[in-house]
Design a protein around this motif. Structure first.
Motif, short mmCIF file in Angstrom:
data_model
loop_
_atom_site.label_atom_id
_atom_site.label_comp_id
_atom_site.label_asym_id
_atom_site.label_seq_id
_atom_site.Cartn_x
_atom_site.Cartn_y
_atom_site.Cartn_z
N ALA A 14 0.83 -1.20 0.00
CA ALA A 14 0.00 0.00 0.00
C ALA A 14 0.87 1.26 0.00
O ALA A 14 0.56 2.24 -0.70
N GLN A 15 1.96 1.24 0.76
CA GLN A 15 2.87 2.38 0.76
C GLN A 15 3.49 2.60 -0.61
O GLN A 15 3.65 3.73 -1.07
N ALA A 16 3.82 1.48 -1.29
CA ALA A 16 4.37 1.58 -2.64
C ALA A 16 3.32 2.11 -3.62
O ALA A 16 3.63 2.88 -4.53
N LEU A 17 2.06 1.70 -3.44
CA LEU A 17 0.98 2.22 -4.29
C LEU A 17 0.83 3.73 -4.11
O LEU A 17 0.63 4.47 -5.07
N ALA A 18 0.94 4.18 -2.86
CA ALA A 18 0.85 5.61 -2.60
C ALA A 18 2.01 6.36 -3.25
O ALA A 18 1.85 7.45 -3.82
N HIS A 19 3.19 5.74 -3.21
CA HIS A 19 4.39 6.38 -3.78
C HIS A 19 4.34 6.44 -5.29
O HIS A 19 4.87 7.39 -5.91
N THR A 20 3.72 5.42 -5.92
CA THR A 20 3.71 5.34 -7.39
C THR A 20 2.38 5.77 -7.99
O THR A 20 2.21 5.67 -9.21
N GLN A 21 1.45 6.24 -7.17
CA GLN A 21 0.13 6.60 -7.69
C GLN A 21 0.25 7.64 -8.80
O GLN A 21 0.87 8.68 -8.62
N PRO A 22 -0.33 7.35 -9.96
CA PRO A 22 -0.21 8.28 -11.09
C PRO A 22 -0.85 9.64 -10.78
O PRO A 22 -1.86 9.71 -10.09
N LYS A 23 -0.25 10.69 -11.32
CA LYS A 23 -0.82 12.03 -11.17
C LYS A 23 -1.88 12.23 -12.25
O LYS A 23 -1.66 12.92 -13.24
N HIS A 24 -3.00 11.54 -12.03
CA HIS A 24 -4.11 11.52 -12.98
C HIS A 24 -5.24 12.35 -12.37
O HIS A 24 -5.68 12.09 -11.25
N GLN A 25 -5.71 13.35 -13.10
CA GLN A 25 -6.66 14.30 -12.51
C GLN A 25 -7.98 13.66 -12.12
O GLN A 25 -8.72 14.20 -11.28
N TYR A 26 -8.29 12.48 -12.70
CA TYR A 26 -9.56 11.84 -12.38
C TYR A 26 -9.40 10.61 -11.47
O TYR A 26 -10.35 9.89 -11.24
N LEU A 27 -8.18 10.37 -10.99
CA LEU A 27 -7.91 9.21 -10.13
C LEU A 27 -7.86 9.64 -8.67
O LEU A 27 -7.04 10.49 -8.28
N PHE A 28 -8.71 9.03 -7.86
CA PHE A 28 -8.76 9.34 -6.44
C PHE A 28 -8.63 8.04 -5.66
O PHE A 28 -9.43 7.12 -5.84
N ALA A 29 -7.61 7.93 -4.82
CA ALA A 29 -7.35 6.70 -4.06
C ALA A 29 -7.44 6.96 -2.57
O ALA A 29 -6.98 7.99 -2.08
N THR A 30 -8.03 6.01 -1.86
CA THR A 30 -8.15 6.07 -0.41
C THR A 30 -7.45 4.85 0.19
O THR A 30 -7.68 3.72 -0.25
N TYR A 31 -6.57 5.08 1.16
CA TYR A 31 -5.80 4.02 1.80
C TYR A 31 -6.34 3.80 3.21
O TYR A 31 -6.30 4.72 4.04
N GLN A 32 -6.86 2.61 3.46
CA GLN A 32 -7.48 2.31 4.75
C GLN A 32 -6.68 1.24 5.49
O GLN A 32 -6.47 0.14 4.96
N SER A 33 -6.25 1.55 6.68
CA SER A 33 -5.51 0.59 7.51
C SER A 33 -6.47 -0.46 8.07
O SER A 33 -7.70 -0.29 8.03
N LYS A 34 -5.90 -1.51 8.64
CA LYS A 34 -6.72 -2.54 9.27
C LYS A 34 -7.54 -1.96 10.42
O LYS A 34 -8.70 -2.34 10.65
N GLN A 35 -6.95 -1.01 11.14
CA GLN A 35 -7.64 -0.40 12.28
C GLN A 35 -8.86 0.39 11.82
O GLN A 35 -9.89 0.42 12.50
N ALA A 36 -8.76 1.01 10.64
CA ALA A 36 -9.86 1.82 10.13
C ALA A 36 -10.89 0.99 9.37
O ALA A 36 -12.08 1.30 9.40
N LEU A 37 -10.42 -0.06 8.70
CA LEU A 37 -11.32 -0.89 7.88
C LEU A 37 -10.80 -2.33 7.89
O LEU A 37 -9.85 -2.66 7.20
N ASP A 38 -11.44 -3.16 8.68
CA ASP A 38 -11.02 -4.56 8.87
C ASP A 38 -11.79 -5.44 7.89
O ASP A 38 -13.00 -5.62 8.02
N ILE A 39 -11.09 -6.00 6.91
CA ILE A 39 -11.78 -6.78 5.86
C ILE A 39 -12.35 -8.09 6.38
O ILE A 39 -13.12 -8.75 5.67
N THR A 40 -11.99 -8.49 7.60
CA THR A 40 -12.56 -9.72 8.16
C THR A 40 -13.95 -9.48 8.74
O THR A 40 -14.62 -10.42 9.17
N HIS A 41 -14.41 -8.22 8.75
CA HIS A 41 -15.75 -7.87 9.23
C HIS A 41 -16.57 -7.34 8.05
O HIS A 41 -16.49 -6.15 7.71
N ILE A 42 -17.33 -8.20 7.44
CA ILE A 42 -18.01 -7.85 6.20
C ILE A 42 -18.99 -6.70 6.38
O ILE A 42 -19.12 -5.84 5.50
N GLN A 43 -19.67 -6.64 7.52
CA GLN A 43 -20.64 -5.57 7.73
C GLN A 43 -19.95 -4.21 7.85
O GLN A 43 -20.48 -3.19 7.40
#
Length: 290
Positions: A14-43
């Motif tokens: 994820a850190q590498a994705l943030a570092h290499t994220q293209p400077k595209h005017q229509y691209l918006f990326a959100t990075y969510q940690s496990k603490q903020a968004l736990d994928i093991t909790h579907i709800q």
């Protein structure tokens, strides 16, 4: 607008994705940690998606401690196997494209030839079994899902082969490395750049790019010993790299003896030119020294 959600937002990919994220005017990326968004909790993830519609989800969240997975099986299976199924279910409900990262460890490693995507899988450790189960929990859903298997990730950030070796070289004079395990190292920044290319190409013309399993690693083949020796040489490490057989490390989980991934499918599909691992390693260590 191209809205991308990256799970496992504090991890090295994820850190590498943030570092290499293209400077595209229509691209918006959100990075969510496990603490903020736990994928093991579907709800929890479902509520997030209801409030934050997305076009793509890159699942970087994973249990990656191969040796610990042998005893921490429930947690490894929940994160690596069950949670990807949750994400596929949600991709179907909320109509987004899923990119999921898998591993060469789904293979047994007894064939000494590059492994294509459709070859029989047979993991030799529990980590590999959980990652294979994650793939199998995604594929039955009628969604655009791209499963990217990769191998031997390295970077100067996070916990990986390179950072562990750099740390050990400051504490140990003689470091044993196995010579009977062979694969292709993957520079995490190269993988991240490729994931962005895939998203932009799919978004441009989705009908051209068939969902499914793809293999990605840097070009070239090496053993763990030769990889360590090359890091030692380029990085001027103050230690000796000693060749060892894997049987000299009885407390570790089994690894495939040969897990070189065939990359022709991803190269031809997305028009990729992939750097050699030695080229990327030299670039990585140069930046580290700077």
């Amino acid at each position: 607008m191209i809205k991308v959600l990256i799970t496992g937002g504090q991890g090295q990919l994820a850190q590498a994705l943030a570092h290499t994220q293209p400077k595209h005017q229509y691209l918006f990326a959100t990075y969510q940690s496990k603490q903020a968004l736990d994928i093991t909790h579907i709800q929890q993830v479902k509520r997030y998606l209801q409030n934050n519609p997305i076009n793509y989800l890159i699942n970087c969240a994973a249990y990656t401690q191969v040796d610990h997975a042998e005893t921490d099986q429930k947690r490894a299976y929940t994160i690596n196997a069950i949670a990807p199924g949750y994400l596929a279910n949600l991709a179907q409900e909320f109509n987004f494209t899923l990119l999921h990262i898998s591993t060469d460890y789904v293979f047994e490693g007894l064939l000494a030839k590059p492994l294509i995507e459709g070859m029989t899988t047979n993991p030799v450790n529990y980590y590999g079994k959980t990652k294979l189960a994650g793939e199998q929990n995604i594929l039955p859903y009628n969604i655009p899902a791209y499963i990217i298997r990769t191998s031997w990730l390295f970077d100067v950030l996070g916990d990986n082969f390179l950072t562990r070796l750099l740390k050990r070289s400051q504490q140990e004079k003689h470091i044993g490395m196995v010579y009977d395990q062979v694969s292709s190292p993957t520079y995490i920044q190269d993988l991240a750049t490729t994931l962005w290319k895939i998203i932009l190409q799919i978004h441009e013309n989705p009908s051209l790019y068939q969902p499914g399993i793809y293999h990605y690693a840097n070009e070239g083949v090496t053993s763990r010993y030769d990889l360590a020796w090359t890091i030692h040489k380029i990085g001027n490490l103050n230690c000796n790299i000693i060749p060892k057989h894997s049987s000299d490390f009885p407390g570790f989980a089994n690894r495939p003896s040969y897990s070189v991934l065939d990359k022709e499918k991803i190269k031809s599909t997305f028009g990729l030119t992939i750097p050699h691992w030695q080229e990327s390693l030299a670039y990585c260590l140069h930046n580290y020294r700077q």
